[in-house]
Design an enzyme around this catalytic site. Structure first.
Site, mmCIF file in Angstrom:
data_model
loop_
_atom_site.group_PDB
_atom_site.id
_atom_site.type_symbol
_atom_site.label_atom_id
_atom_site.label_comp_id
_atom_site.label_asym_id
_atom_site.label_seq_id
_atom_site.Cartn_x
_atom_site.Cartn_y
_atom_site.Cartn_z
ATOM 1 N N LYS A 124 9.445 16.551 42.838
ATOM 2 C CA LYS A 124 10.201 17.484 43.687
ATOM 3 C C LYS A 124 9.246 18.064 44.703
ATOM 4 O O LYS A 124 8.053 18.204 44.434
ATOM 5 C CB LYS A 124 10.773 18.616 42.832
ATOM 6 C CG LYS A 124 11.979 19.269 43.447
ATOM 7 C CD LYS A 124 13.211 18.439 43.159
ATOM 8 C CE LYS A 124 14.446 18.995 43.796
ATOM 9 N NZ LYS A 124 15.651 18.344 43.239
ATOM 10 N N ASP A 164 17.664 17.950 49.272
ATOM 11 C CA ASP A 164 18.041 18.908 48.222
ATOM 12 C C ASP A 164 18.576 20.126 48.983
ATOM 13 O O ASP A 164 18.944 19.987 50.171
ATOM 14 C CB ASP A 164 16.819 19.250 47.344
ATOM 15 C CG ASP A 164 17.210 19.930 46.030
ATOM 16 O OD1 ASP A 164 17.682 19.245 45.117
ATOM 17 O OD2 ASP A 164 17.081 21.173 45.926
#
Ligand code: GLU
Length: 445
Positions: A124, A164
């Site tokens: 991430k 995201d």
């Protein structure tokens, strides 16, 4: 494994990183029993290795705003685990981004990606850059500056970022443009969520929300219930909320609430094509408020300061941010008769909320299973890029459907507790076993 001992050690190493510690604790508690049946895991210190990211890249991102002022933000990439494939996971731009948040998300991503059936490790990234109110030029300059620092750490077989919260098709486009310039090669497999004319996959924008509803359909079927005619409350109004609202409506459910940081829109007649299209417009406006939806549609009402969970519904779908549904919200939902909650956001429910739902034995499933359709379709995008072809929407949708069904089956198999399915336990165990076995086979690295 002794969960408390491991957690104490982790708290000492990462003090105050509450989201990260919360995510690790949830997983360890649910895999403890299975773990202890495998002395080979204990011997190889699998858990101790798996809870720490492989590597964290941090960098300064400096850019110039529309007033000519120089701005500096923080940029990160957390490469969490690469046991089953190259690092893979989104990039989040949000003012609250910090390492705790990205470590929790990278950790979750590792298990989620393992569940997809595709060969992808977990990662991430992101920045504390706040896109709200920024002009298109500012977004572009920020994305370019971000990629300038990141580009040497990513690649189709190394690490493949995607979108995201705060990062959609536009941002991926600006980042890819800069990547291409710096790397001097047309290497589409380096990012997913791309535009359709330059390597993107059909269905990718819809995939997280669509996949979530396919998963919910399987949960409901198994429990002898139906989506058709059910009322659904959704938090958020971004890309994920839009995909979920679109598929829920298509499958005959009535989406009676969407929400934003400013409050909730009560929408008693459900969605239609015009309303769904307006959700996208609202998100693209970059203002981060949902109130205009009720100004545009006379049958909808805006209730300021309230969450989606204050609306009486059969099914609740958190689609916004971590910990957005608390213990108190869970009590309110149960009092209003909600019988299914599926996290579409990552870790959308607090541990108290999850415990409340499970105690009441209503249907509950965690984000790493429910929202895995997004990254799974990213995996399908990578495959198409590697093969230099593009599949039709129907082909991708069929594969997504199959993947969501497989994830549901894996959860049911590992999460059976008498006649109750503990989807949290099921998802964690299934994801864990896959990664753990790969780590074991690859030795001490
Ligand atoms: N950000 C999404 C997730 O949380 C998608 C990641 C990806 O496509 O790589 O899974």
């Amino acid at each position: 494994m002794n969960v408390n001992e491991i957690m104490l050690d982790l708290e000492r190493k990462h003090p105050g990183e509450s989201e990260y510690l919360q995510a690790v604790r949830e997983v360890l508690e649910s895999i403890e029993e299975v773990y202890n049946q495998h002395p080979e895991f204990e011997k190889a210190k699998i858990v101790e290795r798996m809870v720490e990211p492989d590597r964290i890249i941090t960098f300064r991102v400096t850019w110039v705003d529309d007033n000519g002022e120089i701005q500096t933000n923080l940029g990160y990439r957390v490469q969490f685990n690469s046991a089953i494939g190259p690092y893979k996971g989104g990039i989040r731009f949000h003012k609250a981004v910090n390492l705790s948040m990205l470590k929790f998300l990278g950790f979750e991503q590792t298990f989620k990606n393992a569940l997809t059936t595709l060969p992808m490790g977990g990662a991430k990234g992101g920045s504390d850059f706040d896109p709200v109110g920024k002009s298109d030029g500012e977004i572009m300059r920020f994305c370019q500056a971000f990629m300038w620092e990141l580009w040497q750490n990513i690649g189709p077989d190394t690490d493949v970022p995607a979108g995201d919260v705060g990062v959609g098709g536009r941002e991926i486009g600006y980042m890819y443009g800069m990547y291409k310039k710096l790397a001097r090669e047309y290497n589409t497999g380096v990012l997913t969520g791309k535009g359709l004319t330059w390597g993107g996959s059909l269905i990718r924008p819809e995939a997280t929300g669509f996949g979530a509803l396919y998963f919910v359909e399987h949960m409901l079927n198994r429990a002898g219930k139906e989506l058709k005619g059910a009322t659904v409350a959704i938090s958020g109004f971004g890309n994920v909320a839009w995909g979920a609202a679109t598929k829920a409506t298509e499958l005959g459910a009535k989406v009676i609430a969407i929400s934003g940081p400013d409050g909730v829109v009560y929408n008693p007649n459900g969605m239609n094509e015009e309303k769904l299209a307006y959700m996208l417009e609202l998100r693209a406006s970059n203002r981060n408020i949902v109130a205009p939806f009720a100004e545009k549609f006379a049958d909808a009402t805006f209730i300021p300061g309230k969450k989606a969970w204050s609306v009486k519904c059969d099914i609740a779908l958190p689609c916004a941010f971590q910990n957005e549904l608390t213990g108190a919200d869970a009590e309110e939902l149960l009092a209003n008769g909600t019988w299914c909650v599926a996290e579409v956001s990552n870790m959308g429910c607090t541990p108290e909320a999850i415990a409340t739902f499970q105690k009441a034995r209503i249907l509950f499933a965690p984000g790493k299973a429910v929202n895995a359709g997004g990254v799974a379709t990213s995996g399908l995008e990578m495959t198409q890029n590697a093969m230099h072809i593009s599949w039709s929407a129907a082909e991708v949708d069929e594969k997504l459907h199959y993947i969501m069904q497989s994830i549901h089956e894996a959860c049911v198999k590992a999460g059976a507790e008498g006649d109750y399915t503990n989807y949290v336990k099921g998802a964690n165990i299934a994801g864990f076993l896959k990664v753990a076995r790969a780590m074991l086979e690859q030795g001490i690295v």
